[in-house]
Scaffold this motif. Structure first.
Motif, PDB file in Angstrom:
ATOM      1  N   CYS A 112      -9.229  -9.364 -19.423  1.00 12.25           N
ATOM      2  CA  CYS A 112      -8.374  -9.414 -18.244  1.00 12.25           C
ATOM      3  C   CYS A 112      -7.341  -8.290 -18.261  1.00 12.25           C
ATOM      4  O   CYS A 112      -7.024  -7.716 -17.232  1.00 12.25           O
ATOM      5  CB  CYS A 112      -7.681 -10.774 -18.135  1.00 12.25           C
ATOM      6  SG  CYS A 112      -8.683 -12.031 -17.312  1.00 12.25           S
ATOM      7  N   ARG A 113      -6.845  -7.968 -19.427  1.00 17.66           N
ATOM      8  CA  ARG A 113      -5.851  -6.900 -19.531  1.00 17.66           C
ATOM      9  C   ARG A 113      -6.504  -5.532 -19.705  1.00 17.66           C
ATOM     10  O   ARG A 113      -5.816  -4.521 -19.805  1.00 17.66           O
ATOM     11  CB  ARG A 113      -4.895  -7.203 -20.687  1.00 17.66           C
ATOM     12  CG  ARG A 113      -4.138  -8.511 -20.474  1.00 17.66           C
ATOM     13  CD  ARG A 113      -3.277  -8.882 -21.647  1.00 17.66           C
ATOM     14  NE  ARG A 113      -2.139  -7.986 -21.788  1.00 17.66           N
ATOM     15  CZ  ARG A 113      -1.262  -8.063 -22.786  1.00 17.66           C
ATOM     16  NH1 ARG A 113      -1.427  -8.983 -23.728  1.00 17.66           N
ATOM     17  NH2 ARG A 113      -0.249  -7.235 -22.856  1.00 17.66           N
ATOM     18  N   SER A 114      -7.826  -5.512 -19.745  1.00 16.72           N
ATOM     19  CA  SER A 114      -8.577  -4.248 -19.824  1.00 16.72           C
ATOM     20  C   SER A 114      -9.510  -4.105 -18.627  1.00 16.72           C
ATOM     21  O   SER A 114     -10.583  -3.507 -18.747  1.00 16.72           O
ATOM     22  CB  SER A 114      -9.381  -4.191 -21.133  1.00 16.72           C
ATOM     23  OG  SER A 114      -8.543  -4.246 -22.264  1.00 16.72           O
ATOM     24  N   ARG A 115      -9.109  -4.642 -17.492  1.00 16.15           N
ATOM     25  CA  ARG A 115      -9.979  -4.610 -16.315  1.00 16.15           C
ATOM     26  C   ARG A 115     -10.301  -3.187 -15.874  1.00 16.15           C
ATOM     27  O   ARG A 115     -11.391  -2.913 -15.398  1.00 16.15           O
ATOM     28  CB  ARG A 115      -9.340  -5.397 -15.162  1.00 16.15           C
ATOM     29  CG  ARG A 115      -9.541  -6.895 -15.305  1.00 16.15           C
ATOM     30  CD  ARG A 115      -8.790  -7.672 -14.258  1.00 16.15           C
ATOM     31  NE  ARG A 115      -7.361  -7.672 -14.531  1.00 16.15           N
ATOM     32  CZ  ARG A 115      -6.474  -8.396 -13.867  1.00 16.15           C
ATOM     33  NH1 ARG A 115      -6.869  -9.160 -12.871  1.00 16.15           N
ATOM     34  NH2 ARG A 115      -5.194  -8.367 -14.186  1.00 16.15           N
ATOM     35  N   TRP A 116      -9.344  -2.296 -16.060  1.00 14.41           N
ATOM     36  CA  TRP A 116      -9.608  -0.892 -15.728  1.00 14.41           C
ATOM     37  C   TRP A 116     -10.785  -0.381 -16.552  1.00 14.41           C
ATOM     38  O   TRP A 116     -11.693   0.282 -16.044  1.00 14.41           O
ATOM     39  CB  TRP A 116      -8.368  -0.043 -16.018  1.00 14.41           C
ATOM     40  CG  TRP A 116      -8.590   1.428 -15.854  1.00 14.41           C
ATOM     41  CD1 TRP A 116      -8.474   2.159 -14.709  1.00 14.41           C
ATOM     42  CD2 TRP A 116      -9.021   2.347 -16.874  1.00 14.41           C
ATOM     43  NE1 TRP A 116      -8.789   3.477 -14.956  1.00 14.41           N
ATOM     44  CE2 TRP A 116      -9.129   3.618 -16.269  1.00 14.41           C
ATOM     45  CE3 TRP A 116      -9.315   2.213 -18.228  1.00 14.41           C
ATOM     46  CZ2 TRP A 116      -9.510   4.748 -16.990  1.00 14.41           C
ATOM     47  CZ3 TRP A 116      -9.697   3.328 -18.943  1.00 14.41           C
ATOM     48  CH2 TRP A 116      -9.792   4.584 -18.322  1.00 14.41           C
ATOM     49  N   PHE A 117     -10.795  -0.696 -17.831  1.00  8.32           N
ATOM     50  CA  PHE A 117     -11.861  -0.262 -18.736  1.00  8.32           C
ATOM     51  C   PHE A 117     -13.179  -0.953 -18.392  1.00  8.32           C
ATOM     52  O   PHE A 117     -14.243  -0.322 -18.408  1.00  8.32           O
ATOM     53  CB  PHE A 117     -11.451  -0.563 -20.177  1.00  8.32           C
ATOM     54  CG  PHE A 117     -12.398  -0.059 -21.217  1.00  8.32           C
ATOM     55  CD1 PHE A 117     -12.719   1.285 -21.314  1.00  8.32           C
ATOM     56  CD2 PHE A 117     -12.977  -0.940 -22.127  1.00  8.32           C
ATOM     57  CE1 PHE A 117     -13.593   1.753 -22.282  1.00  8.32           C
ATOM     58  CE2 PHE A 117     -13.850  -0.482 -23.103  1.00  8.32           C
ATOM     59  CZ  PHE A 117     -14.161   0.866 -23.181  1.00  8.32           C
ATOM     60  N   VAL A 118     -13.123  -2.246 -18.090  1.00  7.86           N
ATOM     61  CA  VAL A 118     -14.316  -2.999 -17.695  1.00  7.86           C
ATOM     62  C   VAL A 118     -14.962  -2.342 -16.474  1.00  7.86           C
ATOM     63  O   VAL A 118     -16.189  -2.154 -16.419  1.00  7.86           O
ATOM     64  CB  VAL A 118     -13.972  -4.469 -17.398  1.00  7.86           C
ATOM     65  CG1 VAL A 118     -15.170  -5.184 -16.788  1.00  7.86           C
ATOM     66  CG2 VAL A 118     -13.524  -5.173 -18.673  1.00  7.86           C
ATOM     67  N   HIS A 119     -14.133  -1.989 -15.515  1.00 10.96           N
ATOM     68  CA  HIS A 119     -14.649  -1.340 -14.298  1.00 10.96           C
ATOM     69  C   HIS A 119     -15.274   0.016 -14.629  1.00 10.96           C
ATOM     70  O   HIS A 119     -16.347   0.363 -14.103  1.00 10.96           O
ATOM     71  CB  HIS A 119     -13.512  -1.161 -13.290  1.00 10.96           C
ATOM     72  CG  HIS A 119     -13.930  -0.479 -12.029  1.00 10.96           C
ATOM     73  ND1 HIS A 119     -14.681  -1.091 -11.051  1.00 10.96           N
ATOM     74  CD2 HIS A 119     -13.722   0.792 -11.590  1.00 10.96           C
ATOM     75  CE1 HIS A 119     -14.905  -0.249 -10.062  1.00 10.96           C
ATOM     76  NE2 HIS A 119     -14.342   0.904 -10.371  1.00 10.96           N
TER      77      HIS A 119
END
Length: 217
Positions: A112-119
């Motif tokens: 959740c706090r790495s959503r930028w990376f997930v995307h």
């Protein structure tokens, strides 16, 4: 010297070295915690590969940005939980570092706090060569899920308030509220205690005046 291997040594911090011809540095399982990289490494303009596997890094060191010639970085089996748009990784993307290879398997990602990376990982040309093996550790609802299987627009991060960092913030806010309440109670109590004698004195003075007035008649 073009290659230096310091694996399985309890270094704890990255040693100061000046090796201008160094190409590959292996620091696998060196128990590294420090995120400070000695300036001498920046003089190694030929340095292209660093292996930081099996250490204790909690985030990507900011100083890595200065290794403009880097070709391969490996941080497998560390403690990295968050990669966001403020990380060195985002800087490399902005600098169009398409020639860089990155390895991050077995890190406890907070998805959740790495959503930028997930995307970012949904890009077929992403720099993370082991992206198919990256999994979430937090939050619990996504634990064990692969990052590449998640879609940021569908992720439920409504309980993000209760993450460890935010728990600390919530605790501090509650503590501050309790302290303010205690101060108000103490001030109110002192005010009442100081005010009661004044009221009693005024009542006695008022009664004295009544007695004097009666004597006049």
């Amino acid at each position: 010297m073009k290659s230096l291997t310091l694996t399985n040594n309890p270094l704890f911090t990255i040693p100061e070295l000046s090796l201008p011809d160094l190409v590959h540095l292996d620091l696998n399982n060196a128990r590294l915690k420090s995120e400070i990289i000695p300036k001498s490494y920046f003089n190694s303009t030929k340095l292209q590969s660093i292996n930081f596997d099996r250490n204790k890094f909690k985030q990507l060191p900011d100083k890595l940005i200065e290794f403009s010639q880097m070709k391969s970085l490996s941080f497998r089996h560390n403690r990295i939980s968050i990669i966001d748009e403020f990380s060195p990784f985002a800087h490399w993307l902005t600098a169009n570092r398409t020639d860089l290879e990155f390895y991050l398997e077995n890190n406890p990602f907070d998805c959740c706090r790495s959503r930028w990376f997930v995307h970012y990982l949904h890009d077929s040309k992403n720099l993370v060569k082991d992206s198919a093996n990256l999994t979430c550790a937090l939050p619990k609802r996504y634990a064990g899920r692969r990052l590449i299987d998640l879609h940021t627009e569908l992720m439920d991060c409504s309980n993000e308030l209760f993450y460890p960092l935010n728990k600390l913030i919530l605790f501090l806010l509650c503590l501050s509220g309790m302290m303010i309440f205690i101060v108000l109670v103490v001030v109110t109590t002192l005010y009442r205690r100081l005010n009661i004698p004044v009221q009693r004195r005024r009542r006695r003075e008022y009664r004295s005046l009544q007695i004097d007035d009666d004597r006049l008649f």
